[in-house]
Enzyme design. Structure first.
Site, short mmCIF file in Angstrom:
data_model
loop_
_atom_site.label_atom_id
_atom_site.label_comp_id
_atom_site.label_asym_id
_atom_site.label_seq_id
_atom_site.Cartn_x
_atom_site.Cartn_y
_atom_site.Cartn_z
N GLU A 182 -9.20 0.29 -13.21
CA GLU A 182 -9.37 -0.83 -14.14
C GLU A 182 -10.54 -1.70 -13.69
OE1 GLU A 182 -5.69 -3.00 -14.48
OE2 GLU A 182 -4.53 -1.22 -14.98
N HIS A 202 -4.34 -4.31 -19.68
CA HIS A 202 -3.44 -4.93 -18.71
C HIS A 202 -3.03 -6.34 -19.17
CE1 HIS A 202 -2.36 -4.59 -14.18
NE2 HIS A 202 -1.46 -5.32 -14.81
N ARG A 219 2.36 0.16 -13.58
CA ARG A 219 1.14 0.32 -12.81
C ARG A 219 0.57 1.71 -13.06
NH1 ARG A 219 0.92 -4.39 -12.43
NH2 ARG A 219 0.52 -5.70 -10.59
#
Length: 345
Positions: free
Chosen positions: A289, A308, A260
């Site tokens: 993001e 991601h 993360r």
């Protein structure tokens, strides 16, 4: 014969409605279920916050309408908020096909008597393999070399001694976190012949290969030529890799993060990459993001960035779908859930 149980298959572009329908029919009697489908817009539309829950896709209005009269919902991304729970009194099980049900208000679900399940470990293999791929790409300059060829260059000067990267065999690699992902990365790296150090206060020594050493974070940072992050975000781990920790790494080290973005101070990371203290970074997650155009890491040639995707593979989608289908079948038979998250007591 009892009436079929209304179930909402709230699929998306990854864990699709077709997958959910196929797996529910495979693990239980299809005639026991009255299946409804709702297709959520992720990943074509990024997930985000919906009311009080995070990383969700779709709206409260969509879910309230789709859940009318429904007893069970199988989903990856649908939000479960207080408002939805208030409007959907028939709901009894909300099965989330991801490792952490951040899209569900667990406290409100418990108050409404709704069991929430999740799918731990569904993407552990995919993420572990991806992390090692990012290590190799960052250490050996694979992405920047590919970009040069794609743009018509032939950067043979990257063969220079001062430019070439290092090998994993014989390298000291530090892993922060040794859960389902980190422990797999450790096993893969041992196969490469790396020396592996692990920092995880909660790791059971028996869960790691015998040649792996459990150490404190200062020792790991001072020794590791590569550091790969695999910790969960908690109040204790948020920002755990900042300017001080980056400065403690040997000059020329590489940082990899498939966990993360909140674990890392990205401004400090950009500074360490620009001044050459870090040779490279491989990043699949960020503090914001999608990555903004003015983000300090954008455009740095020694950063391998991906959006991601570490947990994305066909097997992850199939595994996730099967896990929630099994939870639905168990619920129908009156059996306890395999992976409860805030299930009502």
């Amino acid at each position: 014969m009892s009436e079929p149980i209304p179930v909402l298959l709230a699929g998306d572009g990854f864990v699709t409605g077709d997958l959910l329908a196929h797996d529910l029919a495979a693990v239980d009697d299809p005639a026991a279920w009255a299946m409804r489908e709702l297709t959520l817009p992720w990943p074509q539309t990024p997930f985000g916050r919906v009311a009080e829950v995070d990383e969700a896709s779709g709206t409260e209005e969509q879910l309230i309408e789709a859940l009318r009269g429904v007893r069970v919902c199988l989903t990856q991304m649908a939000p479960l908020t207080s408002r939805i729970l208030d409007a959907c009194p028939d709901l009894a099980l909300f099965a989330v096909s991801r490792g952490g049900p951040v899209n569900a208000n667990l406290a409100a679900a418990a108050e409404h008597g709704v069991a929430v399940t999740f799918a731990p470990g569904r993407n552990a293999v995919a993420t572990a393999e991806y992390a090692v791929g990012l290590m190799l790409a960052a250490m050996r300059g694979i992405a920047v070399s590919h970009a040069g060829v794609a743009m018509g260059r032939w950067d043979s000067d990257r063969f220079g001694y001062d430019v070439v990267g290092s090998e994993l065999e014989g390298a000291t690699v530090g892993l922060v976190g040794a859960g389902a992902v980190g422990s797999r990365v450790a096993r893969i790296l041992c196969g490469f012949g790396a020396r592996v150090l692990v920092h995880d206060p909660y790791a059971a020594p028996g869960s790691l290969p015998g040649e792996v050493a459990l150490v404190g974070l200062p020792e790991l940072l001072s020794a590791a030529q590569v550091v790969s992050l695999h910790a969960r975000v908690t109040p204790e781990t948020t920002g755990m890799i900042g300017a001080k920790e980056l400065a403690a790494l040997p000059r020329g080290a590489v940082l990899v993060n498939c966990a993360r973005g909140a674990l890392v101070d990205h401004t400090a990371l950009a500074d360490a990459l620009r001044d050459g203290h870090l040779a490279a970074a491989g990043l699949d997650v960020f503090d914001v993001e999608p990555l903004p155009a003015d983000h300090p890491l954008r455009g740095l040639p020694n950063v391998v960035s991906t959006p991601h995707l570490a947990g994305a593979s066909k097997q992850v989608a199939q595994r996730a779908s099967r896990m929630v289908a099994v939870e639905a079948a168990r619920w129908r038979r009156g059996e306890p859930p395999l992976h409860a998250a805030g299930a009502p007591s």
